[in-house]
Motif scaffolding. Structure first.
Motif, PDB file in Angstrom:
ATOM      1  N   GLY A  13       0.830  -1.195   0.000  1.00 34.22           N
ATOM      2  CA  GLY A  13       0.000   0.000   0.000  1.00 34.22           C
ATOM      3  C   GLY A  13       0.865   1.244   0.000  1.00 34.22           C
ATOM      4  O   GLY A  13       2.088   1.170  -0.072  1.00 34.22           O
ATOM      5  N   MET A  14       0.219   2.406   0.090  1.00 38.67           N
ATOM      6  CA  MET A  14       0.914   3.688   0.148  1.00 38.67           C
ATOM      7  C   MET A  14       0.426   4.431   1.381  1.00 38.67           C
ATOM      8  O   MET A  14      -0.780   4.483   1.630  1.00 38.67           O
ATOM      9  N   LEU A  15       1.361   4.989   2.152  1.00 31.57           N
ATOM     10  CA  LEU A  15       1.016   5.781   3.319  1.00 31.57           C
ATOM     11  C   LEU A  15       1.768   7.098   3.286  1.00 31.57           C
ATOM     12  O   LEU A  15       2.750   7.245   2.560  1.00 31.57           O
ATOM     13  N   ARG A  16       1.289   8.030   4.073  1.00 33.01           N
ATOM     14  CA  ARG A  16       1.983   9.306   4.243  1.00 33.01           C
ATOM     15  C   ARG A  16       2.559   9.303   5.648  1.00 33.01           C
ATOM     16  O   ARG A  16       1.825   9.151   6.627  1.00 33.01           O
ATOM     17  N   LEU A  17       3.871   9.449   5.746  1.00 29.29           N
ATOM     18  CA  LEU A  17       4.562   9.448   7.025  1.00 29.29           C
ATOM     19  C   LEU A  17       5.005  10.869   7.340  1.00 29.29           C
ATOM     20  O   LEU A  17       5.644  11.523   6.512  1.00 29.29           O
ATOM     21  N   ILE A  18       4.655  11.322   8.533  1.00 29.50           N
ATOM     22  CA  ILE A  18       5.028  12.669   8.968  1.00 29.50           C
ATOM     23  C   ILE A  18       6.010  12.514  10.127  1.00 29.50           C
ATOM     24  O   ILE A  18       5.683  11.925  11.156  1.00 29.50           O
ATOM     25  N   VAL A  19       7.217  13.023   9.914  1.00 29.69           N
ATOM     26  CA  VAL A  19       8.294  12.905  10.899  1.00 29.69           C
ATOM     27  C   VAL A  19       8.707  14.305  11.347  1.00 29.69           C
ATOM     28  O   VAL A  19       8.348  15.300  10.723  1.00 29.69           O
ATOM     29  N   THR A  20       9.492  14.361  12.412  1.00 25.08           N
ATOM     30  CA  THR A  20      10.028  15.638  12.896  1.00 25.08           C
ATOM     31  C   THR A  20      11.463  15.766  12.426  1.00 25.08           C
ATOM     32  O   THR A  20      12.277  14.861  12.647  1.00 25.08           O
ATOM     33  N   GLY A  21      11.770  16.880  11.785  1.00 25.81           N
ATOM     34  CA  GLY A  21      13.131  17.120  11.304  1.00 25.81           C
ATOM     35  C   GLY A  21      14.122  17.123  12.450  1.00 25.81           C
ATOM     36  O   GLY A  21      13.893  17.780  13.468  1.00 25.81           O
ATOM     37  N   ARG A  22      15.212  16.403  12.297  1.00 30.22           N
ATOM     38  CA  ARG A  22      16.180  16.249  13.383  1.00 30.22           C
ATOM     39  C   ARG A  22      16.949  17.534  13.647  1.00 30.22           C
ATOM     40  O   ARG A  22      17.447  17.736  14.746  1.00 30.22           O
ATOM     41  N   ARG A  23      17.064  18.403  12.676  1.00 33.77           N
ATOM     42  CA  ARG A  23      17.791  19.669  12.867  1.00 33.77           C
ATOM     43  C   ARG A  23      16.842  20.840  13.076  1.00 33.77           C
ATOM     44  O   ARG A  23      17.113  21.713  13.879  1.00 33.77           O
ATOM     45  N   THR A  24      15.745  20.868  12.326  1.00 31.84           N
ATOM     46  CA  THR A  24      14.841  22.023  12.367  1.00 31.84           C
ATOM     47  C   THR A  24      13.712  21.868  13.367  1.00 31.84           C
ATOM     48  O   THR A  24      13.144  22.862  13.810  1.00 31.84           O
ATOM     49  N   GLY A  25      13.340  20.611  13.674  1.00 32.99           N
ATOM     50  CA  GLY A  25      12.205  20.389  14.556  1.00 32.99           C
ATOM     51  C   GLY A  25      10.862  20.588  13.872  1.00 32.99           C
ATOM     52  O   GLY A  25       9.822  20.511  14.510  1.00 32.99           O
ATOM     53  N   THR A  26      10.877  20.835  12.564  1.00 34.63           N
ATOM     54  CA  THR A  26       9.624  21.032  11.829  1.00 34.63           C
ATOM     55  C   THR A  26       9.153  19.711  11.238  1.00 34.63           C
ATOM     56  O   THR A  26       9.938  18.782  11.045  1.00 34.63           O
ATOM     57  N   GLU A  27       7.859  19.655  10.962  1.00 39.98           N
ATOM     58  CA  GLU A  27       7.294  18.438  10.386  1.00 39.98           C
ATOM     59  C   GLU A  27       7.723  18.282   8.935  1.00 39.98           C
ATOM     60  O   GLU A  27       7.751  19.253   8.174  1.00 39.98           O
ATOM     61  N   ARG A  28       8.028  17.050   8.565  1.00 42.48           N
ATOM     62  CA  ARG A  28       8.388  16.680   7.199  1.00 42.48           C
ATOM     63  C   ARG A  28       7.513  15.499   6.814  1.00 42.48           C
ATOM     64  O   ARG A  28       7.276  14.607   7.630  1.00 42.48           O
ATOM     65  N   ALA A  29       7.033  15.477   5.591  1.00 43.12           N
ATOM     66  CA  ALA A  29       6.147  14.396   5.154  1.00 43.12           C
ATOM     67  C   ALA A  29       6.729  13.711   3.924  1.00 43.12           C
ATOM     68  O   ALA A  29       7.377  14.340   3.088  1.00 43.12           O
ATOM     69  N   VAL A  30       6.479  12.416   3.835  1.00 45.27           N
ATOM     70  CA  VAL A  30       6.939  11.613   2.710  1.00 45.27           C
ATOM     71  C   VAL A  30       5.876  10.546   2.435  1.00 45.27           C
ATOM     72  O   VAL A  30       5.191  10.092   3.349  1.00 45.27           O
ATOM     73  N   ILE A  31       5.719  10.174   1.185  1.00 45.60           N
ATOM     74  CA  ILE A  31       4.818   9.091   0.783  1.00 45.60           C
ATOM     75  C   ILE A  31       5.671   7.836   0.631  1.00 45.60           C
ATOM     76  O   ILE A  31       6.696   7.859  -0.058  1.00 45.60           O
ATOM     77  N   LEU A  32       5.252   6.739   1.285  1.00 44.28           N
ATOM     78  CA  LEU A  32       6.026   5.498   1.274  1.00 44.28           C
ATOM     79  C   LEU A  32       5.153   4.306   0.915  1.00 44.28           C
ATOM     80  O   LEU A  32       3.970   4.269   1.252  1.00 44.28           O
ATOM     81  N   SER A  33       5.761   3.328   0.280  1.00 48.59           N
ATOM     82  CA  SER A  33       5.117   2.033   0.099  1.00 48.59           C
ATOM     83  C   SER A  33       5.298   1.251   1.394  1.00 48.59           C
ATOM     84  O   SER A  33       6.300   1.423   2.089  1.00 48.59           O
ATOM     85  N   TYR A  34       4.340   0.391   1.696  1.00 49.75           N
ATOM     86  CA  TYR A  34       4.433  -0.389   2.925  1.00 49.75           C
ATOM     87  C   TYR A  34       3.616  -1.666   2.798  1.00 49.75           C
ATOM     88  O   TYR A  34       2.802  -1.814   1.888  1.00 49.75           O
ATOM     89  N   VAL A  35       3.876  -2.586   3.704  1.00 50.63           N
ATOM     90  CA  VAL A  35       3.031  -3.768   3.879  1.00 50.63           C
ATOM     91  C   VAL A  35       2.591  -3.765   5.332  1.00 50.63           C
ATOM     92  O   VAL A  35       3.243  -3.182   6.202  1.00 50.63           O
ATOM     93  N   ARG A  36       1.492  -4.421   5.582  1.00 49.75           N
ATOM     94  CA  ARG A  36       0.971  -4.536   6.943  1.00 49.75           C
ATOM     95  C   ARG A  36       1.380  -5.906   7.477  1.00 49.75           C
ATOM     96  O   ARG A  36       1.301  -6.904   6.784  1.00 49.75           O
ATOM     97  N   ASP A  37       1.842  -5.923   8.719  1.00 51.29           N
ATOM     98  CA  ASP A  37       2.191  -7.160   9.397  1.00 51.29           C
ATOM     99  C   ASP A  37       1.528  -7.109  10.766  1.00 51.29           C
ATOM    100  O   ASP A  37       2.111  -6.577  11.722  1.00 51.29           O
ATOM    101  N   GLY A  38       0.309  -7.599  10.842  1.00 51.22           N
ATOM    102  CA  GLY A  38      -0.466  -7.483  12.077  1.00 51.22           C
ATOM    103  C   GLY A  38      -0.779  -6.031  12.349  1.00 51.22           C
ATOM    104  O   GLY A  38      -1.317  -5.323  11.506  1.00 51.22           O
ATOM    105  N   ASP A  39      -0.371  -5.550  13.537  1.00 52.51           N
ATOM    106  CA  ASP A  39      -0.582  -4.146  13.901  1.00 52.51           C
ATOM    107  C   ASP A  39       0.603  -3.265  13.526  1.00 52.51           C
ATOM    108  O   ASP A  39       0.694  -2.127  13.981  1.00 52.51           O
TER     109      ASP A  39
END
Length: 157
Positions: free
Chosen positions: A45-71
């Motif tokens: 599938g495709m998900l949108r992951l929102i992370v915190t920038g390690r230097r800026t502390g601002t939110e960064r978003a990326v679209i990633l492929s993924y599979v589900r494994d239980g939870d």
């Protein structure tokens, strides 16, 4: 072709990959969740992951492929199959708390790298999922091991 020959998979040039990422992010901004897809058994599938920038502390978003494994949501930390790690993975290593948005909703997640037997099992699952291609062949192009990233669900956002 003999059994010792291996066919190296073709990769588009770096400029093309980066442009495709930008287009995908733009389509998400204008179309929202309809550009995400749920992982189904045997299919990524495709998900949108929102992370915190390690230097800026601002939110960064990326679209990633993924599979589900239980939870858990499972993906690969790859940068167009180049050797350098993607920035989202570096950000998660600095701060593993993130938000994952899927077709099913928005979830708080905690990221970690799968190792040992767990990594091997998840790698096989990713390799057998439709939509990823032959990850063994692509990974062979890299000089470093591709991290398998587990996003453990910790609650709804």
């Amino acid at each position: 072709m003999t059994s010792t020959d291996s066919k190296t998979p073709w990769l588009p040039p770096r400029w093309f990959i980066r442009t495709a990422w930008r287009v995908h992010r733009f389509l998400y901004r204008v179309g929202g969740k309809r550009f995400l897809r749920e992982a189904e058994p045997g299919k990524g599938g495709m998900l949108r992951l929102i992370v915190t920038g390690r230097r800026t502390g601002t939110e960064r978003a990326v679209i990633l492929s993924y599979v589900r494994d239980g939870d858990r949501l499972v993906t690969l930390a790859m940068n167009g199959w180049g050797d350098t790690p993607p920035l989202w993975w570096l950000n998660l290593q600095a701060n593993p708390e993130a938000t994952a948005r899927t077709v099913d909703g928005t979830f708080r997640v905690r990221a970690r790298e799968a190792v040992g037997t767990e990594r091997d099992e998840l790698w096989r699952k990713l390799n057998s999922a439709e939509g990823w291609g032959d990850i063994e062949a692509f990974a062979a192009r890299r000089r470093v091991q591709t991290p398998v990233v587990v996003l453990d669900l910790v609650g709804e956002a």
